[in-house]
Design a protein around this motif. Structure first.
Motif, mmCIF file in Angstrom:
data_model
loop_
_atom_site.group_PDB
_atom_site.id
_atom_site.type_symbol
_atom_site.label_atom_id
_atom_site.label_comp_id
_atom_site.label_asym_id
_atom_site.label_seq_id
_atom_site.Cartn_x
_atom_site.Cartn_y
_atom_site.Cartn_z
ATOM 1 N N THR A 55 0.891 -1.280 0.093
ATOM 2 C CA THR A 55 -0.022 0.129 -0.029
ATOM 3 C C THR A 55 0.763 1.252 -0.102
ATOM 4 O OG1 THR A 55 -0.069 -0.022 2.356
ATOM 5 C CG2 THR A 55 -1.902 -1.181 1.370
ATOM 6 N N PRO A 56 0.240 2.375 -0.043
ATOM 7 C CA PRO A 56 1.242 3.620 -0.175
ATOM 8 C C PRO A 56 1.955 3.681 1.242
ATOM 9 C CG PRO A 56 -0.911 4.166 -1.072
ATOM 10 C CD PRO A 56 -1.076 2.750 -0.628
ATOM 11 N N ASN A 83 1.001 -4.420 8.949
ATOM 12 C CA ASN A 83 -0.182 -5.541 9.026
ATOM 13 C C ASN A 83 -0.595 -5.323 10.563
ATOM 14 O OD1 ASN A 83 -0.909 -6.243 6.332
ATOM 15 N ND2 ASN A 83 0.911 -7.529 6.591
ATOM 16 N N GLY A 84 -0.227 -4.320 11.448
ATOM 17 C CA GLY A 84 -0.572 -4.358 12.623
ATOM 18 C C GLY A 84 0.298 -5.862 13.529
ATOM 19 N N SER A 85 1.262 -6.318 12.774
ATOM 20 C CA SER A 85 1.858 -7.428 13.382
ATOM 21 C C SER A 85 2.585 -7.333 15.021
ATOM 22 C CB SER A 85 2.860 -8.011 12.599
ATOM 23 O OG SER A 85 3.797 -7.013 12.084
ATOM 24 N N LEU A 86 3.049 -5.767 15.270
ATOM 25 C CA LEU A 86 3.628 -5.517 16.305
ATOM 26 C C LEU A 86 2.563 -4.980 17.203
ATOM 27 C CD1 LEU A 86 6.292 -5.665 17.672
ATOM 28 C CD2 LEU A 86 6.739 -3.288 16.940
ATOM 29 N N TYR A 87 1.921 -3.865 16.876
ATOM 30 C CA TYR A 87 0.795 -3.268 17.463
ATOM 31 C C TYR A 87 -0.553 -2.752 16.636
ATOM 32 C CZ TYR A 87 4.133 -2.685 21.335
ATOM 33 O OH TYR A 87 5.263 -2.848 22.158
ATOM 34 N N THR A 227 -9.918 3.596 0.856
ATOM 35 C CA THR A 227 -9.245 3.820 -0.204
ATOM 36 C C THR A 227 -9.235 2.603 -1.199
ATOM 37 O OG1 THR A 227 -7.032 3.463 0.663
ATOM 38 C CG2 THR A 227 -7.729 5.580 0.569
ATOM 39 N N PRO A 228 -9.087 2.308 -2.266
ATOM 40 C CA PRO A 228 -8.988 1.215 -3.093
ATOM 41 C C PRO A 228 -7.981 0.279 -2.703
ATOM 42 C CG PRO A 228 -9.564 2.751 -4.579
ATOM 43 C CD PRO A 228 -9.234 3.477 -3.231
ATOM 44 N N SER A 229 -6.871 1.085 -2.471
ATOM 45 C CA SER A 229 -5.591 0.222 -1.870
ATOM 46 C C SER A 229 -5.905 -0.707 -0.474
ATOM 47 C CB SER A 229 -4.406 0.994 -1.701
ATOM 48 O OG SER A 229 -4.207 1.995 -0.556
ATOM 49 N N ASN A 230 -6.383 -0.026 0.523
ATOM 50 C CA ASN A 230 -7.009 -0.636 1.707
ATOM 51 C C ASN A 230 -7.934 -1.662 1.553
ATOM 52 O OD1 ASN A 230 -5.144 0.544 3.339
ATOM 53 N ND2 ASN A 230 -6.335 1.889 4.417
ATOM 54 N N ILE A 231 -8.872 -1.558 0.546
ATOM 55 C CA ILE A 231 -9.890 -2.329 0.261
ATOM 56 C C ILE A 231 -9.374 -3.421 -0.342
ATOM 57 C CG2 ILE A 231 -12.216 -2.711 -1.136
ATOM 58 C CD1 ILE A 231 -12.773 0.347 -0.769
ATOM 59 N N TYR A 232 -8.465 -3.319 -1.450
ATOM 60 C CA TYR A 232 -8.193 -4.417 -2.083
ATOM 61 C C TYR A 232 -7.256 -5.243 -1.330
ATOM 62 C CZ TYR A 232 -5.945 -7.369 -5.714
ATOM 63 O OH TYR A 232 -5.836 -8.353 -6.427
ATOM 64 N N SER A 233 -6.383 -4.748 -0.561
ATOM 65 C CA SER A 233 -5.073 -5.378 0.134
ATOM 66 C C SER A 233 -5.728 -6.051 1.425
ATOM 67 C CB SER A 233 -3.913 -4.454 0.638
ATOM 68 O OG SER A 233 -4.535 -3.515 1.378
ATOM 69 N N LYS A 234 -6.878 -5.792 1.754
ATOM 70 C CA LYS A 234 -7.435 -6.288 2.777
ATOM 71 C C LYS A 234 -8.754 -7.178 2.691
ATOM 72 C CE LYS A 234 -4.632 -5.254 5.993
ATOM 73 N NZ LYS A 234 -3.759 -6.506 6.677
ATOM 74 N N LYS A 235 -8.984 -7.079 1.277
ATOM 75 C CA LYS A 235 -9.968 -8.011 0.778
ATOM 76 C C LYS A 235 -11.443 -7.802 1.162
ATOM 77 C CE LYS A 235 -7.345 -12.526 0.315
ATOM 78 N NZ LYS A 235 -6.065 -11.957 -0.202
ATOM 79 N N PHE A 236 -11.684 -6.492 1.506
ATOM 80 C CA PHE A 236 -12.933 -5.888 1.757
ATOM 81 C C PHE A 236 -14.198 -6.106 0.535
ATOM 82 C CE2 PHE A 236 -11.273 -2.450 4.747
ATOM 83 C CZ PHE A 236 -10.818 -3.398 5.710
ATOM 84 N N HIS A 237 -13.418 -6.020 -0.531
ATOM 85 C CA HIS A 237 -14.333 -6.034 -1.719
ATOM 86 C C HIS A 237 -14.980 -7.486 -1.834
ATOM 87 C CE1 HIS A 237 -10.335 -7.700 -3.115
ATOM 88 N NE2 HIS A 237 -10.938 -8.013 -4.094
ATOM 89 N N ARG A 290 -1.233 6.295 -8.129
ATOM 90 C CA ARG A 290 -1.064 5.428 -8.971
ATOM 91 C C ARG A 290 -1.461 4.095 -8.482
ATOM 92 N NH1 ARG A 290 2.376 1.764 -9.081
ATOM 93 N NH2 ARG A 290 4.106 2.814 -7.741
ATOM 94 N N ILE A 291 -1.028 3.854 -7.080
ATOM 95 C CA ILE A 291 -1.225 2.641 -6.304
ATOM 96 C C ILE A 291 -2.780 2.396 -6.260
ATOM 97 C CG2 ILE A 291 -0.894 1.326 -4.213
ATOM 98 C CD1 ILE A 291 1.605 2.986 -3.884
ATOM 99 N N ASN A 292 -3.468 3.428 -5.956
ATOM 100 C CA ASN A 292 -4.844 3.427 -5.611
ATOM 101 C C ASN A 292 -5.686 3.118 -7.005
ATOM 102 O OD1 ASN A 292 -5.971 3.498 -2.641
ATOM 103 N ND2 ASN A 292 -4.681 5.332 -2.857
ATOM 104 N N ALA A 293 -5.095 3.709 -8.010
ATOM 105 C CA ALA A 293 -5.900 3.654 -9.563
ATOM 106 C C ALA A 293 -5.659 2.146 -9.588
ATOM 107 C CB ALA A 293 -5.047 4.416 -10.235
#
Ligand code: LMR
Length: 356
Positions: A55-56, A83-87, A227-237, A290-293
Motif C-alpha cells: 500500500t502507499p 499489518n499490525g503485527s507489532l501493535y 481507499t481502493p488500496s486498503n479495500i483491495y489489500s484487505k479483501k473488503f471487496h 497510482r497505487i490506488n488507481a
C-alpha cells in the motif's frame, strides 16, 4: 535509541555518511558493510503500522527503512512491522508514548481522541484533490496541527498520503444520501466520521482496521469507507456488493516519534532519518494515486462489486447533506488561524454552486 560514539568513530561516521549520499531521487544500491559497527553502536528502531506492505504507507515505510540503512552504512536499522503485527491501531499510539515502539504512522482519524484538531483531515468535502491535501499538509494547517502534537510530547516528522475514500456496502447501492438510511458502517475512531454517517441517516461504528474484514463478513456492519488500496489489500471487496466512487473524504497519515527520544538521537542520525523521510514522502505522494488507481482496477476486474461512478449532481447532493459536519467541527476549534485556513480550503475546493 541511542549509542555513544567516541571522537574517531564520530569522524568515520561523518565520512561514511558523506560518501554514501546517493543522488537525490535515486534508490541507493551500494552494498553496506554493517560489520564495521560494534553491536553497541548499532541503533535499531521499530516502526509499526497496520496496513499491508503493498500500500502507499506500507511501501513508503519500507523505502524509508532501506534508505536509512544505506545512508548510515548499516548503523541504523529501521525494522518495519506491517499489518499490525507489532501493535494494532488501538495500541500503537500508547506503545509510542510508553517507549515500546520508535515510529508509527497512524491515519489522522486515529489521533482524534488525543488530538481532536487532527480530524480536519477526516472532514468530508474539504479537499478538492490530492494537490489540495498536500498543500494543506505542507501549509498553515499542517503547521498548526504539528504544534498541537508537541503539547503531549509527540513530534510529527512528515505526513504521508493514501488517497480519497470510496463507499462500499453489502446492503444496497449508495447513490443518493437517502440510500444510507438505516445502514451501519465501520468507521475509524473519529467523531467527525461518526457524525458524517449520522447526517446520512446511518450509524458509524468505530472498529479497528484489523477487525474490519470480520465485521463486514459477519454482517456486524453493512459497509465501510476506505481507499481502493486498503479495500483491495484487505479483501473488503470480497465481502461487499456495492461500491460508489465518491472521493468524499481523505485518508492520510502522520509519521510520529516521541519528542524526548528524538532529541536524544545523535544529530547525524536525526539528519539521516529526516533525509530518508523526505525522500520516502516525495515517493509516497507521487505514487499513492497510482497505487490506488491500480488497486481500483483490480477490484473492478474481480467482478465482486457493482461499481457506481458518482455524477457531479450526486456529489453535490452528498456534499450538501454533509455540510453540517464541517460547520459543527469548526465550532469546536479555538484556533482562529486554523479556522481561517479551513474555510479558505473548503471555499477553494467546493464553491457554493457545487456544494450548496
Ligand atoms: C483504517 O483504519 O481504515 C485506516 O486508518 C488504516 C490505515 O492505516 O490506512
Amino acid at each position: 535509541m541511542r549509542a555513544p560514539l567516541d571522537t574517531c568513530r564520530h569522524i568515520l561516521v561523518l565520512l561514511l555518511v558523506v560518501l554514501s549520499i546517493p543522488a537525490w531521487g535515486c534508490t541507493p544500491t551500494r552494498v553496506v558493510d554493517h560489520e564495521q559497527w560494534a553491536p553497541e553502536e548499532r541503533i535499531i528502531l521499530q516502526f509499526s503500522h497496520v496496513v499491508a506492505e503493498n500500500t502507499p504507507k506500507g511501501q513508503a515505510a519500507r523505502r524509508f527503512a532501506d534508505l536509512v540503512y544505506e545512508r548510515t552504512g548499516g548503523r541504523v536499522e529501521v525494522q518495519v512491522f506491517p499489518n499490525g503485527s507489532l501493535y494494532g491501531d488501538g495500541e500503537e499510539l500508547q506503545a509510542l508514548r510508553d517507549g515500546r515502539v520508535d515510529l508509527i504512522a497512524p491515519s489522522t482519524g486515529k489521533l482524534a481522541q488525543l488530538f481532536p484538531e487532527w480530524q480536519v483531515f477526516d472532514l468530508p468535502y474539504v479537499f478538492a484533490d490530492h494537490d489540495a491535501v498536500v498543500a494543506a499538509m505542507e501549509g498553515p494547517v499542517g503547521d498548526r496541527l504539528f504544534q498541537v502534537l508537541r503539547r503531549r510530547g509527540l513530534m510529527g516528522l512528515t505526513m504521508w498520503s493514501n488517497g480519497f475514500k470510496q463507499m462500499t456496502s453489502a446492503r444496497g447501492p449508495l447513490v443518493t444520501p437517502e440510500d444510507f438510511e438505516g445502514q451501519v458502517f465501520r468507521v475509524q475512531p473519529s467523531r467527525v466520521l461518526v457524525e458524517q454517517f449520522r447526517l446520512l441517516g446511518a450509524t458509524g461504528v468505530p472498529i479497528g482496521f484489523h477487525e474490519t474484514f470480520r465485521a463486514l463478513e459477519s454482517g456486524q456492519v453493512d459497509g465501510q469507507e476506505n481507499t481502493p488500496s486498503n479495500i483491495y489489500s484487505k479483501k473488503f471487496h470480497e465481502v461487499q456488493r456495492y461500491m460508489t466512487l465518491s472521493d468524499h473524504g481523505y485518508l492520510g497519515y502522520v509519521v510520529l516519534v516521541d519528542a524526548d527520544r528524538w532529541q536524544n538521537l545523535d544529530p547525524e542520525v536525526q539528519e539521516a532519518l529526516l533525509w530518508a523521510l523526505e525522500e520516502a514522502t516525495r515517493w509516497n505522494r507521487e505514487n499513492a494515486p497510482r497505487i490506488n488507481a491500480e488497486d481500483l482496477e483490480r477490484i473492478r476486474a474481480s467482478g465482486r462489486l457493482e461499481i457506481h461512478e458518482q455524477t457531479p449532481e450526486e456529489r453535490a447532493a452528498w456534499a450538501a447533506a454533509l455540510r453540517p459536519v464541517f460547520d459543527s467541527f469548526l465550532a469546536t476549534l479555538h484556533d482562529d488561524q486554523l479556522i481561517l485556513a479551513l474555510e479558505e480550503l473548503r471555499r477553494a475546493g467546493f464553491p457554493a454552486s457545487e456544494a450548496p
